[in-house]
Scaffold this motif. Structure first.
Motif, short mmCIF file in Angstrom:
data_model
loop_
_atom_site.label_atom_id
_atom_site.label_comp_id
_atom_site.label_asym_id
_atom_site.label_seq_id
_atom_site.Cartn_x
_atom_site.Cartn_y
_atom_site.Cartn_z
N GLY A 191 0.82 -1.20 0.00
CA GLY A 191 0.00 0.00 0.00
C GLY A 191 0.85 1.25 0.00
O GLY A 191 1.87 1.32 0.70
N PHE A 192 0.44 2.24 -0.77
CA PHE A 192 1.16 3.51 -0.89
C PHE A 192 0.27 4.62 -0.35
O PHE A 192 -0.59 5.15 -1.08
N PRO A 193 0.43 4.99 0.93
CA PRO A 193 -0.44 6.00 1.54
C PRO A 193 -0.30 7.37 0.87
O PRO A 193 0.80 7.81 0.55
N ALA A 194 -1.45 8.02 0.68
CA ALA A 194 -1.45 9.38 0.15
C ALA A 194 -1.31 10.41 1.26
O ALA A 194 -1.24 11.60 1.01
N LEU A 195 -1.30 9.93 2.52
CA LEU A 195 -1.20 10.80 3.69
C LEU A 195 0.11 10.56 4.40
O LEU A 195 0.71 9.48 4.29
N LYS A 196 0.53 11.54 5.16
CA LYS A 196 1.71 11.38 6.00
C LYS A 196 1.40 10.47 7.19
O LYS A 196 0.27 10.39 7.64
N THR A 251 -3.60 7.37 -7.23
CA THR A 251 -2.94 6.41 -8.12
C THR A 251 -1.65 6.96 -8.71
O THR A 251 -0.69 6.21 -8.89
N GLY A 252 -1.61 8.25 -9.02
CA GLY A 252 -0.39 8.83 -9.56
C GLY A 252 0.80 8.65 -8.64
O GLY A 252 1.91 8.32 -9.07
N LYS A 253 0.57 8.85 -7.35
CA LYS A 253 1.64 8.69 -6.36
C LYS A 253 2.05 7.23 -6.24
O LYS A 253 3.24 6.91 -6.11
N MET A 254 1.08 6.32 -6.28
CA MET A 254 1.39 4.90 -6.18
C MET A 254 2.22 4.43 -7.37
O MET A 254 3.24 3.75 -7.20
N VAL A 255 1.81 4.82 -8.60
CA VAL A 255 2.54 4.40 -9.79
C VAL A 255 3.94 4.99 -9.80
O VAL A 255 4.92 4.31 -10.14
#
Length: 303
Positions: A191-196, A251-255
């Motif tokens: 998982g790639f969190p979008a939050l800190k 999704t952009g951050k994860m990719v």
């Protein structure tokens, strides 16, 4: 609920021993997109079963969830109410593409201060909503509850069993929990969190039934709703190469993170990686309006 089929699109990369693909969940529905469709599926069934005629939920100014609920209400015969964080937004609806679209779909708004929003689940506030809207079905912020997890457990199909790694963006933790639950023991879910912060682990543990997962916390780009020119440039380049639009919040951050990990040899030789596109493309217009005001590089994709 009926929906279009998603499919896996292979990505060509400069690494001969790595297989990379994107599950195009963004194509499930034009407005009830990706994981929002999955999360709402069984909640709408339950709301119908309990004879509710109003859906109430919560979100911010550019919330994918707010727009998805508005669209679902329009499509499946519910009135919808969105409790929106930020009372100043009351006079800015026409300048906000997300709220403007939700309003056009029939959603009614309750604008509250940020302090009030933090207490949105308090009994007193819920009683206020009950007195005003009567027979409503409450959907939590982001849509995550046990019925949402059930829907997200349907993201992976039998053809996905061939992948060693399943990667997805993380917001409230509902989507990754469903993916974990339907994954195979031989698979690793990242998982790639979008939050800190690392607080999401506890939330995921409340729903996930397996331990074959981890969070990669290095790609939040400053936190929720934060972007950088490097991220925007990556999204634009990725679209030019693969014709896949990515949203800048999830999704952009994860990719970006997956591609960076591949470049730095994080994955073993012959690894097969599946990235889940969770939709959210409606947020691009809102982000571009902010970037334009700041005279910064904008996202250039066709949706």
């Amino acid at each position: 609920m009926n929906f279009s089929e998603s499919y896996n699109q292979e990505i060509t990369i400069n690494h001969p021993n790595i297989t990379l693909a994107v599950k195009r969940e963004d194509l499930l529905h034009p407005l009830i997109s990706g994981n929002k469709y999955r999360k709402l599926k069984y909640n709408l069934i339950q709301a119908k079963k309990e004879s509710h005629n109003v859906l109430i939920t919560f979100g911010g100014a550019f919330s994918n969830h707010i727009l998805a609920v508005a669209a679902a209400g329009k499509e499946y015969g519910f009135k919808t109410v969105g409790v929106i964080r930020g009372e100043e937004l009351h006079d800015l609806i026409d300048k906000n593409p997300t709220l403007q679209k939700a309003k056009s779909l029939g959603m009614v708004f309750e604008f509250v201060t940020r302090e009030q929003y933090r207490n949105k689940y308090d009994a007193q506030y819920l009683e206020y909503l009950k007195a005003k809207y009567f027979n409503f079905y409450l959907i939590p912020e982001g849509g995550t509850n046990s019925l949402a997890i059930k829907g997200c457990e349907e993201i992976l199909s039998t053809e996905d069993e061939a992948f060693d790694y399943i990667c997805c963006a993380v917001g409230t933790g509902g989507t990754i929990s469903g993916i974990i639950n339907c994954s195979k023991p031989s698979q690793q879910v990242l998982g790639f969190p979008a939050l800190k912060g690392d607080f999401l682990r506890e939330d995921i543990c409340n729903f996930a039934t397996k331990s074959n997962w981890d969070l990669i916390t290095a790609y939040h780009f400053g936190g929720y709703g934060k972007v950088s020119e490097d991220l925007i440039r990556f999204i634009n380049t990725f679209y030019l190469r693969h014709k896949i639009p990515l949203d800048p919040i999830y999704t952009g951050k994860m990719v970006f993170g997956v591609m960076d990990l591949i470049a730095n040899n994080y994955f073993p030789e012959n690894a097969k990686i599946l990235m889940i596109h969770t939709g959210g493309l409606q947020g691009i217009d809102g982000m571009n309006s902010i970037l334009k005001q700041k005279k910064q590089l904008e996202i250039n994709v066709n949706i």
